[in-house]
Design an enzyme around this catalytic site. Structure first.
Site, short mmCIF file in Angstrom:
data_model
loop_
_atom_site.label_atom_id
_atom_site.label_comp_id
_atom_site.label_asym_id
_atom_site.label_seq_id
_atom_site.Cartn_x
_atom_site.Cartn_y
_atom_site.Cartn_z
N HIS A 11 -0.69 17.97 -33.92
CA HIS A 11 -1.65 19.56 -34.21
C HIS A 11 0.04 20.81 -33.99
CE1 HIS A 11 -4.28 21.72 -36.10
NE2 HIS A 11 -4.27 23.01 -34.90
N GLU A 12 0.17 20.06 -32.19
CA GLU A 12 0.75 21.61 -32.68
C GLU A 12 2.33 21.91 -32.33
OE1 GLU A 12 -1.36 24.02 -31.34
OE2 GLU A 12 -2.93 23.67 -30.73
N HIS A 58 3.22 23.11 -36.08
CA HIS A 58 3.33 24.81 -35.82
C HIS A 58 4.48 24.64 -34.55
CE1 HIS A 58 -0.62 25.62 -36.16
NE2 HIS A 58 -1.46 25.10 -35.40
N HIS A 68 7.11 23.77 -37.13
CA HIS A 68 7.28 24.53 -38.44
C HIS A 68 7.60 26.02 -38.02
CE1 HIS A 68 4.04 27.09 -41.82
NE2 HIS A 68 5.77 27.45 -42.34
#
Length: 604
Positions: A394-395, A398, A401
């Protein structure tokens, strides 16, 4: 008998350097940070000289925007370094002081540039467009200026703006009172845990109690919490009612049609997006009812209550995932995103983007940080479990991105709005989930992974949409002059729970009071973005898995690299997901149905 050694957390200095983040890449020493701090403080004072110059011509207009951009970039680096130094060891008084100084500097610099947007809006739009035509360097600011110009009908006179700014403390009183009452003053009774010991119920322990395998513990915790909220329901109705009135008032004085219109306009989101979400999720509620029915069957309960919705369906699964193993699993799971994406992830794993281990004084939880011109950074507090594996993926969503957007956009377009912020991170989780289901053959472990996905979807798409529906109902009631009493709020919320969870669960009357404990209802139409982001990510991951390379290129080039160079809804459209239609939410619900079907078959 020898005493067993107590396991204590490591001191920061004891953590192996390769498991810590490389903050020296931002500032080689704390002294260098201090030098830059003083320089930014001094340089930012020059902003005063630019006040009143923007209308003089294209050069002056550009000079002001460029100067702000340069100062803000430097400020962001200072703040990023200080907050991460503080987070790695919150007990370190030196870094506490550094973090305080950085926050103070952010406040001072923001104040120095406060004149900029009002001054831009004081210049005729036609004149600004002329400046952009004249000066090539202003072309890259075109979208940012367009966003500012869109505020024109909603910006008031300088006198009125000043008055509203002064009134902000008063207008935020309801939210502040809720926070104080909920976090500081509210206490819950004790209940007996599984071992028969008296334990006080707290906000933090509540979910743990609801996850208990003992139905009595679940019921007692549920009743203890909602009986307490019941005692203060009129006060909570007053704070929530005050917040809703504030939202409606702010929207009205700024010439918006409604509080929802005002809130969504901040990110240029059409209200159709909200309507589509609520309507499409409502249409797919039979899927949630099916999941609830499965839960009742697996738990072997004659009666399924609202307090039985959190206890794990798949228990005692030994899925230890050490960090080294998790890294490999994650990189493999993200293979569908192509070699370039994997190479960026590997660079992060090898070049100390991740602060891995828990240590004394380290901030809890996990996040992704970084600034324009720095590496992305990830804070973890590693535990050898599946949840941490998904958190790492998940991190990294980020971080990659941010890596793409910062490397492909100028500073002023390198960020991205909250509306799209969770898409890349959740897309990574969905791809990892798919990889695990394709590689794990052990039935119990498969069930565990399936349940992990279904619970995430239930909590983020179904539950947050129910919150969004409730939030809009109460704002409309207040706008129409209806009083928001404890009774009306409770009845409205209770009926929504009945609709969402269906006939296979006994909707206990206490659940009607849940509205009183949800802080997100004070965030002014914020929660719907959890559900839209999750739906968009689920639809995108499905597209990537089905279409391969063309979908990957579209996702990376049109979405991850875009930053805020276009409106968030348009950025998603270019990636192949149109959130103004029901399609992405339908596609996400279809994935939920596929996983639910597999779980039903494994448990039949």
């Amino acid at each position: 008998m020898a005493e067993q050694a107590v396991q204590t957390l490591k001191e920061r200095r004891e953590v192996p350097v390769e498991l810590t983040w490389d903050l020296e890449a931002i500032f080689s020493t704390d002294e260098k940070w201090d030098e830059e701090y003083k320089a930014v403080l001094e340089d930012s004072k020059k902003a005063h000289d630019l006040k009143g110059t923007l209308s003089k011509g294209a050069d002056s207009f550009y000079q002001a925007l460029d100067f702000q951009s340069q100062i803000m970039q430097r400020l962001e680096r200072l703040y990023t370094y200080s907050h991460m130094r503080f987070d790695q060891e919150t007990t370190n008084s030196f870094y506490q002081g550094m973090d305080d100084r950085a926050k103070n500097l952010v406040s001072q610099v923001s104040s120095s540039f406060a004149f900029l947007v009002p001054e831009i809006l004081s210049i005729e739009e036609e004149k600004i467009n002329q400046f952009i035509e004249e000066k090539e360097e202003l072309q890259s600011y075109k979208h940012s200026i367009e966003v500012i110009n869109a505020q024109r009908p909603h910006v008031l006179s300088a006198e009125m703006e000043g008055l509203l700014a002064e009134a902000s403390e008063v207008l935020n009183a309801s939210s502040n009172t809720f926070g104080t009452l909920n976090n500081a003053d509210l206490t819950f009774p004790t209940i007996k845990n599984e071992k028969g010991e008296e334990v006080e119920v707290t906000h933090g322990r509540f979910v743990n109690f609801l996850e208990s395998s003992d139905p009595r513990v679940r019921r007692d915790a549920f009743k203890a919490v909602y009986e307490t909220y019941g005692k203060y329901r009129n006060t909570f109705a007053s704070t929530l009612g005050g917040q809703v009135k504030k939202d409606n008032f702010s929207a009205r004085v700024r010439n918006y049609d409604s509080a929802r219109h005002a809130a969504l306009s901040v990110n240029s989101i059409p209200e159709d997006v909200y309507e589509n979400l609520v309507n499409t999720v409502n249409k797919n509620l039979p899927l949630l009812h099916r999941y609830v029915k499965l839960r009742k069957k697996v738990l072997g309960l004659n009666e399924l209550h609202m307090y039985d919705l959190y206890t794990p369906l798949v228990k005692d699964v030994d899925m230890k995932v050490p960090y080294e193993e998790a890294k490999q699993m994650m990189v493999e799971g993200l293979k569908p995103l192509g070699e370039e994406y994997q190479a960026i992830v590997n660079e992060g794993l090898e070049n100390r983007w991740v602060d891995v281990e828990e240590n004394k004084g380290k901030r809890s939880g996990a996040y992704s940080s970084g600034a324009f011109g720095t590496n992305p950074y990830i804070l973890m507090n590693w535990q050898d479990n599946v949840n941490n594996l998904f958190t790492l993926a998940h991190e990294f969503g980020h971080s990659v991105h941010s890596y793409y957007s910062r490397n492909n956009q100028p500073y002023h377009d390198s960020g991205y709005s909250i509306f799209v912020a969770e898409v890349a991170s959740t897309c990574n989780e969905a791809l990892l989930n798919d990889y695990l289901l394709n590689t794990i053959t052990d039935e119990k472990k498969r069930l565990y992974i399936l349940n992990h996905f279904l619970e995430g979807f239930r909590g983020t798409v179904f539950r947050q949409t129910m919150f969004a529906e409730f939030e809009h109902i109460i704002h409309q009631k207040a706008q129409n002059g209806e009083a928001l009493t404890a009774e009306s709020l409770t009845e409205e919320y209770y009926q929504l729970n009945k609709k969402y969870f269906g006939e296979d669960v006994i909707v206990d009357e206490e659940i009607g009071l849940e509205w009183a404990r949800i802080p997100h209802f004070y965030y002014n139409y914020y929660v719907y973005q959890y559900a839209t982001g999750y739906s968009a990510a689920t639809a995108l991951s499905k597209k990537i898995l089905q279409e391969g390379q063309p979908a990957v290129e579209q996702y990376i080039n049109e979405f991850l690299k875009a930053g805020s160079s276009d409106y968030p809804i348009e950025v998603l459209k270019k990636a192949g997901v149109d959130m103004t239609t029901a399609e992405p939410i339908e596609a996400a619900c279809k994935v939920f149905e596929e996983k639910l079907k597999e779980m039903e078959e494994l448990l039949s």
